[in-house]
Structures are given as structure tokens and as C-alpha cells.
Write a protein that holds these residues in place. Structure first.
Motif, short mmCIF file in Angstrom:
data_model
loop_
_atom_site.label_atom_id
_atom_site.label_comp_id
_atom_site.label_asym_id
_atom_site.label_seq_id
_atom_site.Cartn_x
_atom_site.Cartn_y
_atom_site.Cartn_z
N ILE A 183 0.68 -1.16 0.01
CA ILE A 183 0.01 -0.05 0.04
C ILE A 183 1.01 1.24 -0.13
N GLU A 184 1.94 1.24 0.92
CA GLU A 184 2.70 2.29 0.84
C GLU A 184 3.43 2.69 -0.36
N THR A 185 4.10 1.41 -0.90
CA THR A 185 4.91 1.55 -2.08
C THR A 185 3.89 2.24 -3.35
N GLY A 186 2.78 1.68 -3.24
CA GLY A 186 1.57 2.28 -4.26
C GLY A 186 1.52 3.58 -3.92
N GLN A 187 1.16 4.10 -2.83
CA GLN A 187 0.92 5.39 -2.70
C GLN A 187 2.22 6.24 -3.05
N ASN A 188 3.33 5.76 -2.46
CA ASN A 188 4.62 6.79 -2.84
C ASN A 188 5.40 6.57 -3.99
N GLY A 189 4.80 5.94 -5.08
CA GLY A 189 5.38 6.03 -6.45
C GLY A 189 6.52 4.77 -6.60
N GLY A 190 6.30 3.88 -5.89
CA GLY A 190 7.08 2.54 -6.35
C GLY A 190 8.51 2.35 -5.81
N ALA A 191 9.34 2.44 -6.84
CA ALA A 191 10.90 2.20 -6.74
C ALA A 191 11.75 2.99 -5.94
N ALA A 192 11.31 4.51 -6.00
CA ALA A 192 11.94 5.42 -5.14
C ALA A 192 11.64 5.20 -3.74
N PHE A 193 10.34 4.94 -3.41
CA PHE A 193 10.02 4.60 -1.88
C PHE A 193 10.68 3.23 -1.55
N ILE A 194 10.90 2.44 -2.23
CA ILE A 194 11.53 1.23 -1.80
C ILE A 194 13.16 1.43 -1.61
N LEU A 195 13.65 2.36 -2.28
CA LEU A 195 14.99 2.55 -2.04
C LEU A 195 15.45 3.34 -0.74
N ILE A 196 14.41 4.27 -0.34
CA ILE A 196 14.53 5.06 0.71
C ILE A 196 14.19 4.05 1.82
N TYR A 197 13.00 3.24 1.76
CA TYR A 197 12.76 2.37 2.82
C TYR A 197 13.98 1.57 3.14
N ILE A 198 14.54 0.82 1.97
CA ILE A 198 15.91 0.14 2.45
C ILE A 198 16.81 0.89 3.09
N ALA A 199 16.92 2.18 2.66
CA ALA A 199 18.11 3.05 3.53
C ALA A 199 17.69 3.22 4.81
N CYS A 200 16.51 3.27 5.36
CA CYS A 200 16.15 3.45 6.76
C CYS A 200 16.14 2.07 7.31
N ILE A 201 15.87 1.14 6.74
CA ILE A 201 16.09 -0.15 7.56
C ILE A 201 17.45 -0.34 7.71
N LEU A 202 18.59 0.17 6.84
CA LEU A 202 19.94 -0.14 7.26
C LEU A 202 20.38 0.81 7.98
N LEU A 203 19.80 2.24 8.07
CA LEU A 203 20.44 3.21 8.91
C LEU A 203 19.78 3.33 10.18
#
Ligand code: PFF
Length: 462
Positions: A38-58
Motif C-alpha cells: 500500500i505504502e509503495t503504491g501510494q509513494n510512487g514505487g521504486a523510489a520509496f523502496i530505495l528510501i525504505y531500504i536506506a531506513c532499514i539499514l540506517l
């Protein structure tokens, strides 16, 4: 401090895999398979996923390690852990906040878990065949607003959770996770393969892989951080409680990395089930998958349309998907239950059975109120929200960020650096090259970043 002496008979996870699967079972849940797409769909797909992965790691990794340090060092429930590490200080309220939030989160999470059970029953009975989006929507709202049926399914999911928790750590939680997690992995893998090979799936795949950088703004970053916390079960003392059952020689950084990898892979795989199937069904990717309807209205329709020439495959797809959801929801619900059960058991000297019973009964009451807030209690409003939405707000937008800010400050600033280092390196026997970076993140980056999320929830940043 040798707290383990106080807890001589405390149970442990029996094996390394058991600890990893149980913790991953907590992390992998409705948050991955429902909320993430849902979040990915609402936030434009791949760009959201990259920031999500950065948040997970950081942020996710350091915070998970912090909860592990607190739990494994003290081998106690979430509240006592703070009492042992910071006696006579108000820090124990961080643990209490977690126990309270664990109770609330289980109550309303079980309502949605109950819906997934109902939908598994519908899928098995082939009830989605030939339904259009309107009839699926009517089915969903008729079910959710019914005064009895959601209560029945809520009760079923709570009783299943209760049974596993009562059986105990090794024979209940660990065994259940060891069986269910591999099944979940197989189902999700099969569904990804089916989905990406559908005709017309490529647009959905592209949506997940090709970032549109113009979509990145402060709201996207903040949503990605919130999603990362929910998905990793951070900030409620849940990971601290599970870590209290880890063996003293378990490798905390390795467990954290493995759990985070599994959790992120499963979220991504859920994306690779939903978006390719959605594009194959010719539905819009960004707006068509929004909101709580995603699983219960959009997806059954997507399966029907994408596989209209292959009804048996549409049937298998739906059945497997809802079984996958039940498994994911159950292993997470168990971890929420354990936060409160271990607290009641150890603080009030109750048997596991009694402690779990009190927790389950409490969740039945609050869960019933949440379930009924979609029907007969629709008009009851707390701060202009339904009972269900209010409970979700209290946990996700209040307890979780506050808990995470306090945990990072506690481990980054309050605990002695040597204590943290000894716990993470198993008294110097493991090499942890990024330890200094970890402390820096806990001291500065995490408290500031999470405070931003918190303020955004109250729209203080916009
Ligand atoms: N991480 C779980 C999910 O993704 O569904 C939700 C969750 C479990 C949140 C346990 C909090 C918790 F304590």
C-alpha cells in the motif's frame, strides 16, 4: 550485574535457527504483505523502496541491535530489563509503554488477522469466482460491519495465538515459527513466480525497479521510516522480549542482519506478487492499490482478472495468498502476545497459562470493540477517530516512535559503552567493525530522525 541468576529457570530458544525464525516471524506480518505494498503504491514505487531500504539499514538495524542488547543482557521481560539496567530511574516506563502498546496492538491486529482467516475460508470455498469489484466491496463491508462474524474470526485468531504462547518458548513459539516460516517462504516464492510470469506483468515489475526520483520528498522519507519500524516490530519491547530468550553465545549482529534481510526480502516479494498481478489485470498501479481495501477487495479481483482464462490457477492463487497472510499474521501476533505474557508472568509471579489467559481475555474485549467499530459501534468516536483507528494511532503514531527515540537514547547515551560493546561482541569474542558507527547513529542520527517522524504525525512539520 548477573541478572541471569535471578532467572535460573527462564526458557531459551533451543537453536540458532529457532531464534532467527521466531524473530523473523515477529517481523514478517501484515506489515510486509499488506502495508508495504500500500505504502509503495501510494509513494510512487521504486523510489520509496530505495528510501525504505536506506531506513532499514540506517535506523532499523541499530535499533534492532539496541533492543537485542537490552533484552539479552538482562534476560528479562521488557519492563524488568530497564529496571535492572537503570534501577530507581523512570526508564522502566519505556518498558511499560511497550507492554501497554503490545496489548493494544495485538487487540486490533487480531481483528485484521481474523479478516484474513475469513477470506481464506471464502477463497477455499471458491467464493470470489465471477465477482466484480463492486460485489467484492459489498461482500467486504457486509462482513466487516456484521455484529457477530468478525468477532468469531477474531476469537479464532486470538485462541490460536493463545495456544502457541501457553505451550511456551521452545515447544510453542519456536516450534511454530520453525514450521510456519519455511511454509510462508515457499508460498510467497511460488506466488512471485506465478505473478511475474503473467501476461502484462512487466509494467508492474518496472514500477518496482525503475525509480522516479521526482517522487522523493519529506513525506515519502517519513512514510518509509514509519513502515520500516512497523515492519521490524521496533519500539514496543517485542524484540527486547524475544532477545531475552536468546542464548548468551548467540551472535546478535548476525541474527539482526538475517532477520532484517528476510523481512525486507519478503516485503519486496509481496510487492512482486501484487504489482505485476495488478498490471496484468490492467489496473492502475499507484491509485488502484490504495487503502485497506487492497487485500480484501482489490486482490481477489486482480487474481480473477489476471487469470481469467485459468480459473484453477486463480483459485490456487487466492487460497495460497490468504493462507500466507494467516501465517504471517499469526507469527507476529504471537510475538505481541509474548511481550505482555512474559511481563505478567514475571512481574506478578503468575503461571504462563494464567498470564496468557489474562492477556487473551483483555484482547478479546478491546479487539471486540475494534471489530465492532466497523459496524454497530461505527458512531463511537475518540478524537474524531473510530475505536480501531484510535488504537492504531496510539500504537503506530505515538508509542512506537516515542519508544524508538527513548531506546536509542537509552543505549546510545545512558548505558555504559563497554556494556553495549561487551553484549554486541560477546565479551570481545566477535569482531564488530562498525561498532563506532552504530553508537554514532544511536546517539545522534536515530533520535533526530525519529523525532521528525513523530512531529510529522501531528502535522507539525507541514
Ligand atoms: N512487524 C509486524 C508486521 O510487519 O506485521 C507487526 C508488529 C509485530 C509490530 C510485533 C509490533 C510488534 F511488537
Amino acid at each position: 550485574m548477573n541478572s541471569s541468576k535471578n532467572n535460573m529457570k527462564r526458557e531459551n530458544f533451543g537453536s540458532k535457527f529457532g531464534a532467527i525464525f521466531a524473530t523473523a516471524g515477529s517481523a514478517v506480518g501484515l506489515g510486509n504483505i499488506w502495508r508495504f505494498p500500500i505504502e509503495t503504491g501510494q509513494n510512487g514505487g521504486a523510489a520509496f523502496i530505495l528510501i525504505y531500504i536506506a531506513c532499514i539499514l540506517l535506523l532499523g538495524l541499530p535499533l534492532m541491535l539496541s533492543e537485542f542488547v537490552i533484552g539479552r543482557h538482562t534476560q528479562s521481560n521488557a519492563t524488568r530489563a530497564y529496571h535492572l539496567l537503570a534501577p530507581g530511574t523512570p526508564w522502566k516506563w519505556v518498558g511499560r509503554l511497550g507492554v501497554f502498546a503490545g496489548f493494544i496492538v495485538l487487540s486490533y491486529y487480531s481483528v485484521v488477522a481474523g479478516w484474513t482467516a475469513k477470506y481464506a475460508v471464502l477463497a477455499i470455498g471458491n467464493q470470489f469466482q465471477g465477482c466484480d469489484p463492486d460485489s467484492l466491496r459489498t461482500t467486504f463491508s457486509a462482513f466487516a460491519s456484521d455484529p457477530w462474524e468478525p468477532l468469531l474470526y477474531l476469537l479464532i485468531m486470538l485462541l490460536m495465538t493463545h495456544a502457541v504462547v501457553v505451550i511456551g518458548i521452545q515447544k510453542g513459539i519456536e516450534k511454530c515459527s520453525n514450521i510456519l516460516m519455511p511454509i510462508l517462504l515457499v508460498i510467497i516464492f511460488v506466488l512471485v513466480i506465478c505473478s511475474v510470469t503473467l501476461d502484462g506483468a512487466s509494467e508492474g515489475v518496472r514500477f518496482l525497479l525503475k525509480p522516479d526520483w521526482s517522487k522523493i520528498d519529506s513525506h515519502l522519507v517519513i512514510s518509509a521510516m514509519g513502515q520500516a519500524f512497523f515492519s521490524l516490530s521496533l519500539g514496543l519491547g517485542c524484540l527486547c522480549t524475544y532477545a531475552s530468550y536468546f542464548k548468551k553465545d548467540s551472535n546478535l549482529p548476525n541474527i539482526a542482519i538475517q532477520v532484517i534481510t528476510l523481512d525486507t526480502l519478503i516485503a519486496l516479494m509481496a510487492g512482486f506478487i501484487i504489482f505485476p498481478a495488478t498490471s496484468a489485470a490492467g489496473m492502475p498501479l499507484d491509485s488502484g492499490v490504495m487503502g485497506p481495501e487492497l487485500i480484501f477487495v482489490t486482490l481477489p479481483n486482480v487474481f480473477q482478472q489476471a487469470l481469467s482464462g485459468l480459473p484453477w490457477l486463480a483459485y490456487s492463487f487466492s487460497v495460497l495468498f490468504f493462507i500466507l497472510l494467516i501465517i504471517a499474521a499469526l507469527t507476529s501476533a504471537i510475538s505481541m502476545h509474548e511481550i505482555v505474557t512474559s511481563y505478567m508472568k514475571e512481574e506478578f509471579h503468575l503461571t504462563r497459562k494464567k498470564a496468557a489467559l489474562i492477556e487473551t481475555l483483555g484482547c478479546v474485549v478491546i479487539g471486540a470493540l475494534c471489530a465492532l467499530s466497523f459496524g454497530v459501534l461505527d458512531n463511537v468516536r475518540i478524537f474524531d477517530k473510530s475505536i480501531f483507528d484510535f488504537c492504531d494511532w496510539v500504537v503506530c503514531e505515538f508509542c512506537m516512535p516515542i519508544g524508538a527515540i527513548l531506546i536509542s537514547i537509552f543505549v546510545g547515551w545512558y548505558l555504559k559503552r563497554k556494556t553495549v560493546e561487551n553484549e554486541i561482541t560477546n565479551n570481545g569474542t566477535l569482531r564488530v567493525p562498525l561498532f563506532r558507527a552504530l553508537i554514532f547513529i544511536l546517539r545522534f542520527v536515530a533520535p533526530v530522525a525519529i523525532t521528525l517522524i513523530f512531529l510529522d504525525q501531528f502535522h507539525l512539520l507541514s
